[in-house]
Design a protein around this motif. Structure first.
Motif, mmCIF file in Angstrom:
data_model
loop_
_atom_site.group_PDB
_atom_site.id
_atom_site.type_symbol
_atom_site.label_atom_id
_atom_site.label_comp_id
_atom_site.label_asym_id
_atom_site.label_seq_id
_atom_site.Cartn_x
_atom_site.Cartn_y
_atom_site.Cartn_z
ATOM 1 N N GLU A 153 -3.074 2.859 9.043
ATOM 2 C CA GLU A 153 -3.890 1.266 8.154
ATOM 3 C C GLU A 153 -2.616 1.576 7.074
ATOM 4 O O GLU A 153 -2.020 0.409 6.909
ATOM 5 C CB GLU A 153 -4.733 1.660 7.680
ATOM 6 C CG GLU A 153 -5.242 1.184 6.739
ATOM 7 C CD GLU A 153 -6.827 0.821 6.125
ATOM 8 O OE1 GLU A 153 -7.795 -0.366 5.978
ATOM 9 O OE2 GLU A 153 -7.655 1.958 6.446
ATOM 10 N N ARG A 157 -0.042 -1.891 6.197
ATOM 11 C CA ARG A 157 -0.247 -2.416 4.671
ATOM 12 C C ARG A 157 1.022 -2.455 4.356
ATOM 13 O O ARG A 157 1.680 -3.816 3.686
ATOM 14 C CB ARG A 157 -1.225 -1.736 3.329
ATOM 15 C CG ARG A 157 -1.789 -2.282 2.834
ATOM 16 C CD ARG A 157 -2.997 -2.014 1.689
ATOM 17 N NE ARG A 157 -3.965 -1.783 2.286
ATOM 18 C CZ ARG A 157 -4.235 -1.045 3.001
ATOM 19 N NH1 ARG A 157 -3.464 -0.306 3.104
ATOM 20 N NH2 ARG A 157 -5.779 -1.250 3.406
ATOM 21 N N SER A 161 3.189 -6.320 4.309
ATOM 22 C CA SER A 161 3.509 -6.695 2.575
ATOM 23 C C SER A 161 4.986 -7.294 2.304
ATOM 24 O O SER A 161 5.386 -7.940 1.934
ATOM 25 C CB SER A 161 3.285 -5.671 1.581
ATOM 26 O OG SER A 161 3.339 -6.083 0.390
ATOM 27 N N ILE A 204 -6.588 -5.331 7.790
ATOM 28 C CA ILE A 204 -4.910 -6.150 6.938
ATOM 29 C C ILE A 204 -4.071 -6.921 8.082
ATOM 30 O O ILE A 204 -3.652 -7.383 7.663
ATOM 31 C CB ILE A 204 -4.042 -4.834 6.867
ATOM 32 C CG1 ILE A 204 -2.815 -5.056 6.202
ATOM 33 C CG2 ILE A 204 -3.516 -4.427 7.897
ATOM 34 C CD1 ILE A 204 -2.956 -6.332 4.493
#
Length: 240
Positions: A153, A157, A161, A204
């Motif tokens: 995870e 993320r 980003s 996400i």
């Protein structure tokens, strides 16, 4: 298949709560105290189910009660009683507001029911992200696979980003979208054989435009006709 059902239950619970909350803001004959009581009873049931599951899966050597079987039996009896009380409450609610009661008792469609709604040109790709790994459920009208992907995870993320912060239109296939393609699509490529691909993101991944992922030669949106679903269980609804 059990893992897939778990992932769908977690998504559906969030969606259902949002729908119910929206419904609660509409004019209704349902007493607010009755709604509050229903929520409290449901929470109580969940707590009992979790306690019973924990006790049943506890190693015997670590069991704290002197007679664990008696505790399990007591919990099972209490759970059965509370379930009957909850059903009675729902019957009272149903008499006043059938729509609300229907929302609270909605059942998830089975995997086979979902597959029957798919045509041979469509594949569903449902992701479930956990702290340690990501699972991809690949569903067609005749097959089902659960495939683990080696991506955590936190990794997703960070990579999403980077993609959202630094991807530019001047670069045809930036490294960030190729990295995400390699993480989420390439390991599944041989399973994605239909022209239509339904993406069911999780966590996400809701922030990732899958159509923009690329393998260095083409975008995913060029190779497939894409659509999105918040939950596989909604497929029968949107096809009505």
């Amino acid at each position: 298949e059990l893992a897939f059902q778990f992932s769908e239950q977690s998504r559906a619970r969030i969606l259902l709560d949002q729908v119910v909350d929206s419904h609660a803001n509409k004019p209704t004959r349902l007493n607010a105290n009755l709604v509050s009581e229903e929520r409290d009873r449901e929470a109580e049931l969940k707590g009992l189910e979790q306690a019973l599951n924990s006790l049943q899966n506890q190693p015997q050597a670590e069991a704290t009660p002197s007679n664990p079987s008696e505790s399990i039996s007591a919990l099972q009896s209490k759970l059965a009683l509370k379930q009957r009380e909850y059903e009675d409450l729902l019957n009272r609610i149903r008499a006043v507001d059938p729509e609300y009661a229907s929302l609270r008792t909605s059942k998830l469609p089975s995997l086979s029911a979902i597959q029957r709604r798919l045509d041979r040109r469509t594949t569903l790709l449902s992701y479930f992200v956990t702290p340690e790994t990501t699972i991809a459920f690949v569903i067609t009208n005749h097959s089902f696979q659960a495939l683990p992907l080696s991506v955590k995870e936190d990794d997703l993320r960070n990579e999403i980003s980077v993609f959202r912060d630094f991807a530019t239109l001047s670069e045809l296939h930036p490294d960030s979208i190729r990295v995400l393609y390699d993480r989420l699509i390439r390991p599944l490529k041989k399973e994605l054989t239909t022209p239509i691909l339904g993406i069911v993101p999780h966590g996400i991944l809701h922030y990732l435009p899958f159509a923009a992922l690329a393998d260095g030669e083409a975008y995913l949106g060029d190779r497939y006709s894409l659509f999105y679903l918040p939950s596989v269980s909604l497929l029968p609804v949107v096809l009505e």
